[in-house]
Design a protein around this motif. Structure first.
Motif, PDB file in Angstrom:
ATOM      1  N   GLU A  90      -6.549  -2.927   1.535  1.00 13.98           N
ATOM      2  CA  GLU A  90      -7.150  -3.060   2.858  1.00 13.98           C
ATOM      3  C   GLU A  90      -7.624  -1.681   3.262  1.00 13.98           C
ATOM      4  N   ARG A  94     -10.776   4.088  11.586  1.00 19.31           N
ATOM      5  CA  ARG A  94     -10.381   4.244  12.992  1.00 19.31           C
ATOM      6  C   ARG A  94     -11.186   5.324  13.695  1.00 19.31           C
ATOM      7  N   ALA A  98      -5.113   3.252  18.209  1.00 18.03           N
ATOM      8  CA  ALA A  98      -4.649   1.951  18.710  1.00 18.03           C
ATOM      9  C   ALA A  98      -3.651   1.405  17.696  1.00 18.03           C
ATOM     10  N   GLY A  99      -2.992   0.321  18.081  1.00 18.56           N
ATOM     11  CA  GLY A  99      -2.133  -0.420  17.164  1.00 18.56           C
ATOM     12  C   GLY A  99      -1.142   0.445  16.415  1.00 18.56           C
ATOM     13  N   SER A 100      -1.084   0.233  15.101  1.00 17.08           N
ATOM     14  CA  SER A 100      -0.042   0.877  14.300  1.00 17.08           C
ATOM     15  C   SER A 100      -0.209   2.395  14.231  1.00 17.08           C
ATOM     16  N   LEU A 101      -1.448   2.881  14.333  1.00 19.75           N
ATOM     17  CA  LEU A 101      -1.623   4.345  14.298  1.00 19.75           C
ATOM     18  C   LEU A 101      -1.029   4.994  15.551  1.00 19.75           C
ATOM     19  N   ASP A 175     -11.356   0.307  15.911  1.00 22.21           N
ATOM     20  CA  ASP A 175     -10.947   0.373  14.496  1.00 22.21           C
ATOM     21  C   ASP A 175     -11.282  -0.957  13.833  1.00 22.21           C
ATOM     22  N   LYS A 177     -10.822  -3.350   9.789  1.00 23.71           N
ATOM     23  CA  LYS A 177     -10.320  -3.463   8.420  1.00 23.71           C
ATOM     24  C   LYS A 177     -11.394  -4.077   7.532  1.00 23.71           C
ATOM     25  N   THR A 197     -10.505  -8.851  12.735  1.00 21.38           N
ATOM     26  CA  THR A 197     -10.371  -7.687  11.855  1.00 21.38           C
ATOM     27  C   THR A 197     -10.882  -6.384  12.484  1.00 21.38           C
ATOM     28  N   CYS A 198     -11.407  -6.490  13.723  1.00 21.82           N
ATOM     29  CA  CYS A 198     -11.889  -5.287  14.431  1.00 21.82           C
ATOM     30  C   CYS A 198     -11.172  -5.178  15.765  1.00 21.82           C
ATOM     31  N   ARG A 199     -11.027  -3.972  16.272  1.00 20.71           N
ATOM     32  CA  ARG A 199     -10.695  -3.830  17.697  1.00 20.71           C
ATOM     33  C   ARG A 199     -11.969  -3.443  18.420  1.00 20.71           C
ATOM     34  N   ARG A 215      -2.374 -11.260  19.826  1.00 24.03           N
ATOM     35  CA  ARG A 215      -1.165 -10.531  19.420  1.00 24.03           C
ATOM     36  C   ARG A 215      -0.278 -10.219  20.623  1.00 24.03           C
TER      37      ARG A 215
END
Ligand code: UDP
Length: 234
Positions: A90, A94, A98-101, A175, A177, A197-199, A215
């Motif tokens: 994957e 970014r 955001a998110g996991s970062l 961001d 994927k 798959t996008c923010r 989410r």
């Protein structure tokens, strides 16, 4: 084009063989999952939005010189694509934290990145898609060094094209994927590009216009997916 037996069912799509061995039919579902499948639900007509949005974006990317698996839209939920072999990586790009970062690095969500950040994850549900780097990819032979270079080149180019495209339609690309596949020995863009798959954040209000609504239980999930597609089709 005849739709033959199902080859594979993923979390959001089904892939079918066709009477042309070099083409598959992808069917987009309304099933939604998050947190590696722990949260499950449906987003009504998400499959239609993601199918149509991917078609629009893949066409633009092709026009701008990025080869993709996309061939043609067949129906609301189905597209004809090239039969690629997906690289089990994957690719995450970014522009804004955001998110996991944000969590992993302790950076506030919404912080602009000083430089575009590229990450790789090993596409492996059992392992929870762990983050990896170029060395891991080469070491366990997920892709060759040359393929990784091509993937990187396209990922940055796609970011530039999509950032501008979304901005013109009132959305910031935070961001996203990507997944790539190999077709006739060449690396091409595959999978989908969608609010799954996008923010995407509204330029004016920073309203989240992507899967984070599902989410994080932010409400108006269906309505927002439709709105993204409407902005693209305008
Ligand atoms: N993403 C995705 N599929 C995944 C993981 C991430 O499409 O399996 C997308 C996600 O929608 C976001 C970007 O990649 O646009 C970065 O996701 P992140 O690493 O922040 O993970 P998340 O917070 O989604 O778990």
């Amino acid at each position: 084009m005849k739709k033959l037996e199902m080859l594979y069912e993923g979390k959001a799509k089904k892939v079918y063989k066709t009477d042309d061995e070099k083409k598959y039919i992808v069917e987009y579902k309304d099933d939604a999952t998050a947190f590696n499948g722990v949260k499950k639900g449906t987003i009504e007509d998400k499959g239609i939005v993601n199918n149509k949005m991917s078609a629009v974006l893949f066409k633009i990317l092709e026009e701008k010189g990025v080869p993709t698996h996309f061939e043609e839209l067949l129906s609301d939920r189905e597209s004809l694509v090239k039969a690629v072999k997906i690289l089990p990586i994957e690719v995450i790009v970014r522009n804004v934290a955001a998110g996991s970062l944000a969590k992993r690095l302790g950076v506030a969500e919404g912080t602009e990145m000083k430089t575009t950040v590229l990450e790789f994850c090993y596409k492996n549900d059992e392992l929870g898609d762990p983050m990896i780097n170029d060395y891991h990819i080469e070491a366990i032979e997920l892709a060759t060094k040359e393929q990784v270079e091509v993937v990187k080149k396209y990922a940055f180019k796609i970011n530039e094209i999509l950032k501008e495209y979304f901005l013109e339609r009132g959305m910031k690309l935070i961001d996203f994927k990507l997944e790539f596949g190999v077709f006739d020995g060449k690396v091409i863009l595959a999978d989908e590009i969608s609010p799954d798959t996008c923010r995407l954040w509204d330029v004016e209000t920073n309203k989240k216009m992507d899967k984070d609504r599902f989410r994080r239980d932010l409400g108006d999930v269906e309505k927002t997916y439709q709105e993204v597609l409407e902005r693209l089709e305008k």
